[in-house]
Design a protein around this motif. Structure first.
Motif: not given
Ligand code: SF4
Lengths: 208, 590
Positions: B133-162
Motif C-alpha cells: 500500500n506504500s505504492l498508492k497514488m504514486l505516479p508512474n515515474y516514482d513508482l518505477v524508481a521505487k521498483m528499481k530500488a527494490e528489484y534492481g536495474e534489469k527489470i521492466c515494469c507494467i504499471s498504472i498511475g493515479p
C-alpha cells in the motif's frame, strides 16, 4: 506581395560554412517565396525552377498545390500566387493517402487538386514554396543559393535565434552588394518594418 | 510461450495464481490472444470495472525472438470508455521479457475484496504477489524508481498511475522502455482503470539468470526464443530488416523526425483538426512540427532517433530535453503533439512536452486528454491557446479533484457535463489527429472500427499485397469502404504478430518485405502461413470483436460519426463527411 516593388527590397547574401546551411531549413517549412516562371506544369517547375532531377522528383511523394494534394504533376499548373508544398514519403495511413497517385488517394478525393485552368497563361510571378522533412536537405541548399524572399520579421526571428558559432561560420555577408559584418546583421533593428527581403545563402553544399 | 498466467485477484484468502497450457488459445498472440480470451470469457454485458471483466496482457507471436520489431504488447478487456471490446498496444521492453519468461498472456481476473494495492513480481522461478500500500497514488515515474530500488536495474515494469487507481476511463497501462522509464502506454480505451479495478499497481518482470555458479557470476537476460528452423528464420529476418532500412519512410523519414513529421503536411492539406475540430489549419503548426521538434532535440543534446525497445530498427522515437538540457520526456508522438497542440490552439513545444510527461506520469491517454481539454476549452473552462491552463487541467486529473474526475472520464463525459455539442468521439472514444471530413476514408475506419475512433485500426498492409476481398477500384466511392475493410483486416492480423505497426509502410510498398514477414512466422513456428492465412486471421479477430460488441448492445447506430461532421463545413476546403450510412454498414460484409 507586389512583384513590381521587388527591386526595392533589401537584398542580403550570406556565404556560410557547409553544415550551417541547415540552420536555414526551418525557414523552408514555413514557406519562402521565389520569383519564377508561371503558367507551367508542376513537373516543369520542379525541374527548372527548383532544380530537381528525375530521382529527386520520385522522392517527392506528396505535392500539395494551394492546399490540395496533386496526383498528376504534368496537368497541375503553377500560377502567380500559388503555394506549393513538397514532402517525402510520410508514415501512416494518412501519409500513404497523401502520396501522389497512391492506392489510397480515393480516401481524400474531396480535397484532391483538379486543374480548372483551360489555357496556361505564361508569365512571371511569385510562388510560395514550402519544403518539408527529408527534402529540406535535398532541395534546400540549391534553392537558398538561388535566392528566396522572406518577410523581414521572419529573418529577424532567424537572426536573433542563432548562436555565436553560427555567426563565426559566416564567411561573407553583403547587403545590397556591399560587405557587412556579422555584428551589423545581428543588430536587426534596421530591418524592422521593411516588409520583404531577398535572401541568398551559399555554401559548399549548394556548390557540390 | 507455452502457458498463460492467470491471477485471480478475488480468490478467497487473497490472489491465487495458476499457470495453464494454451489450450484453445494456441497459435494466438497479441490482439488475437486478447480478443479471443475477452470474447470467450468475459460476459459482454458485465461492468468494465466489475469482477467479471478480465484484463489480458499478451506479447505478440514473435516477441522474445531475435526478429526485429517484434516487441509490441497487447492489452485487452471490456473498455470503461467505449463499453465494448478493447485492444490497445504498446512498445517497451515487457513484451520481449514476458515472452522469454514463457508466458503467452497474463490474465487478471476477479476483484479483490478490499482496497489493498498489489504488486506482482515474475521471474524464472515463478510469480510472487504481495500487498504494497506504500505504492498508492504514486505516479508512474516514482513508482518505477521505487521498483528499481527494490528489484534492481534489469527489470521492466507494467504499471498504472493515479488515473488507473482512480479507475478513470482515460487511464492507461504503462510499459517501461529500454532506459526503464514508463514512457510507453497502451493508451486507448481506459484499460488502466480495469487494471486499477483488479487492485494491481505494477507487474515487475525480471528475465535475468545467473550464468555460472560461483559467487559474483554475472546476471544475464534469458536466451531468445528458439525458432523451429533457425537458418530460415535468420535469413527471413535479414530480408525483413533490409526491407525496412531501404524504404524511405521506415529507413529515413521515421528515424529522422518520428511520427510528428506528419504535422506540416496534414496542416498544409487542411486536414489538421484545430481548436476542437473547428478548422483544418493551425497558424502555429510549423512551431510544433516534427522538423522543429527534431532540431530542438538536437540543439539541446537529446536524441531524436531512438527505439522504444531492443530490436527496433526503425527507431521512430527519441528523447526531449528541457531548455537546460535535462531529460523532460520521450519524444512526443504526432498524436500527442496534435492533441495538446493544434487541437487546443497551443504552439509551445516545451509546454506540450511537459503535458506528455504529465500524461505518462499520471497514466492518462494523451489523445483522450488532449481532446478532452479542447472540449473543456470550447465549454469556456479556459481559452484556446492557454497552455498553463491545459497543464493545470492535467494536474486536476492526476490529483482526482472533482473537475479532474470529469476530465479524466474523457471527452464524451466532459462534453455532457458542460453541455458541449462538438464532441469528436465514436463509441465514446476521442478521434485522433486526422479530420474525417478532409480524409474521408479515415472517417470510415473511425466510424466502424470495433475499438471506437482509432487511427491505428486501418493502418496496415495494402490490399494490393494481401488482395483482401479481391481487387478494389479505389476511384469508385465504394472503394473507400472496401479499402477501410481491407485495412482493418490487415491491421488486426499485424497486431496479432506483435510487430510494430510501423512496419506496415515498408510491407505496404514492398511485397518482398511482406513475404519476409510471413517467412519469419513460418520458420519460427514451422507453419505454412500465406497471405490468405493472414487475411483469415484478421477476419477472425474482427469477427470476435464485432460479436462481443453486438452482445454488449452495440448496433449500426454506434458505427457513425457525430452528426456535426455531416453538417459543419470544415475549412479551408469546406467539406463535410459524405460517406452514406448504408455504405458504412457494408464495411464488414465479407
Ligand atoms: S518504430 Fe517506433 S513505435 Fe515501433 S518499435 Fe520502433 S520506436 Fe517503437
Amino acid at each position: 506581395m507586389d512583384i513590381d516593388n521587388i527591386e526595392s527590397w533589401p537584398s542580403i547574401t550570406l556565404e556560410v560554412e557547409g553544415p550551417l546551411v541547415s540552420h536555414f531549413f526551418l525557414l523552408l517549412q514555413q514557406g519562402v517565396t521565389i520569383r519564377s516562371r508561371t503558367g507551367c506544369s508542376v513537373a516543369s517547375f520542379l525541374r527548372e525552377e527548383i532544380g530537381a532531377d528525375i530521382e529527386t522528383i520520385k522522392r517527392i511523394q506528396s505535392v500539395i498545390l494551394d492546399g490540395s494534394p496533386v496526383d498528376d504533376l504534368e496537368s497541375a499548373v503553377i500560377k502567380d500566387g500559388s503555394v506549393l508544398a513538397l514532402s517525402a514519403a510520410m508514415p501512416g495511413l494518412v501519409g500513404a493517402t497523401l502520396r501522389r497517385g497512391g492506392t489510397y488517394s480515393s480516401f481524400r478525393s474531396g480535397i484532391t487538386y483538379h486543374e480548372t485552368q483551360e489555357e496556361c497563361v505564361r508569365g512571371e510571378g511569385l510562388v510560395q514554396i514550402k519544403i518539408f522533412n527529408l527534402l529540406m536537405a535535398e532541395l534546400g541548399p540549391r534553392l537558398l543559393q538561388k535566392g528566396v524572399i522572406i518577410s523581414s520579421e521572419d529573418f529577424i526571428r532567424f537572426a536573433t535565434g542563432q548562436s555565436q558559432d553560427f555567426w563565426q561560420g559566416c564567411r561573407r555577408i553583403t547587403l545590397d552588394g556591399k560587405p557587412l559584418d556579422a555584428g551589423e546583421l545581428q543588430d536587426t533593428a534596421w530591418l524592422s518594418g521593411k516588409g520583404q527581403i531577398f535572401l541568398s545563402v551559399s555554401s559548399d553544399k549548394a556548390r557540390a | 510461450m507455452d502457458k498463460i498466467l492467470r491471477i485471480d485477484m478475488g480468490a478467497d484468502g487473497g490472489p491465487k495464481t495458476s499457470s495453464v497450457p494454451l489450450g484453445q488459445y494456441a497459435g494466438f498472440g497479441g490482439r488475437a490472444m486478447t480478443s479471443a480470451i475477452v470474447s470467450k470469457e468475459v460476459p459482454p454485458l458485465c461492468h468494465p470495472l466489475g469482477a467479471e471483466n478480465k484484463l489480458v496482457i499478451a506479447p505478440g507471436l514473435l516477441s522474445g525472438t531475435a526478429s526485429a520489431m517484434s516487441g509490441r504488447i497487447s492489452v485487452g478487456g471490456k473498455s470503461p470508455l467505449t463499453g465494448g471490446i478493447k485492444e490497445a498496444n504498446s512498445g517497451g521492453q515487457p513484451s520481449q521479457v514476458l515472452a522469454r519468461l514463457g508466458y503467452a498472456a497474463i490474465v487478471l481476473e476477479g476483484k479483490p475484496k478490499n482496497n489493498d494495492l498489489y504488486k506482482v513480481f515474475i521471474n524464472k522461478d515463478g510469480v510472487k504477489i504481495s500487498v504494497d500500500n506504500s505504492l498508492k497514488m504514486l505516479p508512474n515515474y516514482d513508482l518505477v524508481a521505487k521498483m528499481k530500488a527494490e528489484y534492481g536495474e534489469k527489470i521492466c515494469c507494467i504499471s498504472i498511475g493515479p488515473a488507473g487507481e482512480m479507475k478513470m476511463a482515460s487511464a492507461t497501462v504503462a510499459f517501461t522502455d529500454m532506459e526503464l522509464r514508463p514512457t510507453r502506454h497502451a493508451g486507448r480505451g481506459g484499460l488502466g482503470a480495469v487494471m486499477g479495478s483488479k487492485g494491481v499497481k505494477v507487474i515487475v518482470l525480471d528475465d535475468t539468470i545467473v550464468r555460472g555458479s560461483t559467487p559474483g557470476s554475472p546476471a544475464v537476460t534469458m536466451q531468445m526464443r528458439v525458432p523451429k528452423d533457425p537458418e530460415k528464420f535468420k535469413d527471413a529476418n535479414k530480408r525483413f530488416v533490409d526491407g525496412l532500412k531501404s524504404h524511405a519512410v521506415t529507413g529515413q523519414g521515421l528515424p529522422a523526425y518520428g511520427t510528428n513529421v506528419l504535422t506540416n503536411i496534414l496542416n498544409e492539406v487542411g486536414g489538421y483538426p484545430t481548436y476542437n475540430f473547428k478548422q483544418g489549419r493551425f497558424d502555429g503548426a510549423s512551431k510544433i512540427s516534427g522538423e522543429t521538434q527534431a532540431e530542438t532535440e538536437k540543439t539541446r543534446g537529446a536524441n531524436p532517433t531512438h527505439g522504444c525497445h531492443r530490436g527496433c530498427v526503425i527507431q521512430c522515437s527519441g528523447t526531449y530535453n528541457d531548455k537546460d538540457g535535462h531529460y523532460l520526456t520521450k519524444q512526443p508522438e504526432y498524436e500527442t503533439v496534435w492533441a495538446h497542440g493544434g487541437n487546443c490552439g497551443i504552439s509551445d513545444l516545451d509546454k506540450i512536452a511537459m503535458m506528455d510527461f504529465l500524461d505518462d506520469n499520471y497514466g492518462i491517454d494523451t489523445i483522450e486528454m488532449g481532446a478532452t481539454i479542447a472540449v473543456a476549452m470550447d465549454a469556456g473552462l479556459a481559452k484556446f491557446g492557454d497552455a498553463d491552463a491545459a497543464i493545470q487541467m492535467i494536474h486536476e486529473v492526476g490529483k482526482g479533484t472533482h473537475l479532474g474526475r470529469i476530465l479524466g472520464s474523457g471527452a464524451a463525459v466532459t462534453g455532457k457535463a458542460y453541455g458541449v455539442e462538438r464532441v469528436p468521439v465514436v463509441k465514446g472514444q476521442a478521434m485522433p489527429a486526422y479530420d474525417p471530413r478532409a480524409v474521408q476514408g479515415i472517417g470510415v475506419t473511425y466510424a466502424t472500427s470495433p475499438m471506437g475512433a482509432d487511427h491505428t485500426a486501418g493502418y496496415a498492409v495494402a490490399q494490393n499485397v494481401l488482395k483482401v476481398g479481391g481487387d478494389v477500384n479505389a476511384l469508385k466511392p465504394e472503394g473507400q469502404v472496401e479499402l477501410s475493410r481491407n485495412l482493418q483486416i490487415a491491421t488486426a492480423a499485424i497486431d496479432s504478430t506483435g510487430m510494430c505497426l510501423f512496419i506496415a509502410f515498408a510491407v505496404l510498398d514492398q511485397p518482398d518485405t511482406f513475404q519476409a514477414l510471413l517467412d519469419l512466422l513460418n520458420s519460427f513456428y514451422g507453419m505454412n502461413l500465406t497471405a490468405d492465412g493472414v487475411t483469415d486471421l484478421g477476419k477472425k479477430v474482427l469477427t470476435m470483436e464485432r460479436d462481443f460488441n453486438a452482445k454488449a448492445g452495440f448496433t449500426a447506430a454506434q458505427d457513425r460519426l457525430p452528426e456535426y461532421f455531416k453538417s459543419e463545413k470544415f475549412a479551408p476546403h469546406n467539406v463535410t463527411f459524405g460517406v452514406k450510412d448504408e455504405d458504412l454498414d457494408k464495411v464488414f460484409n465479407w
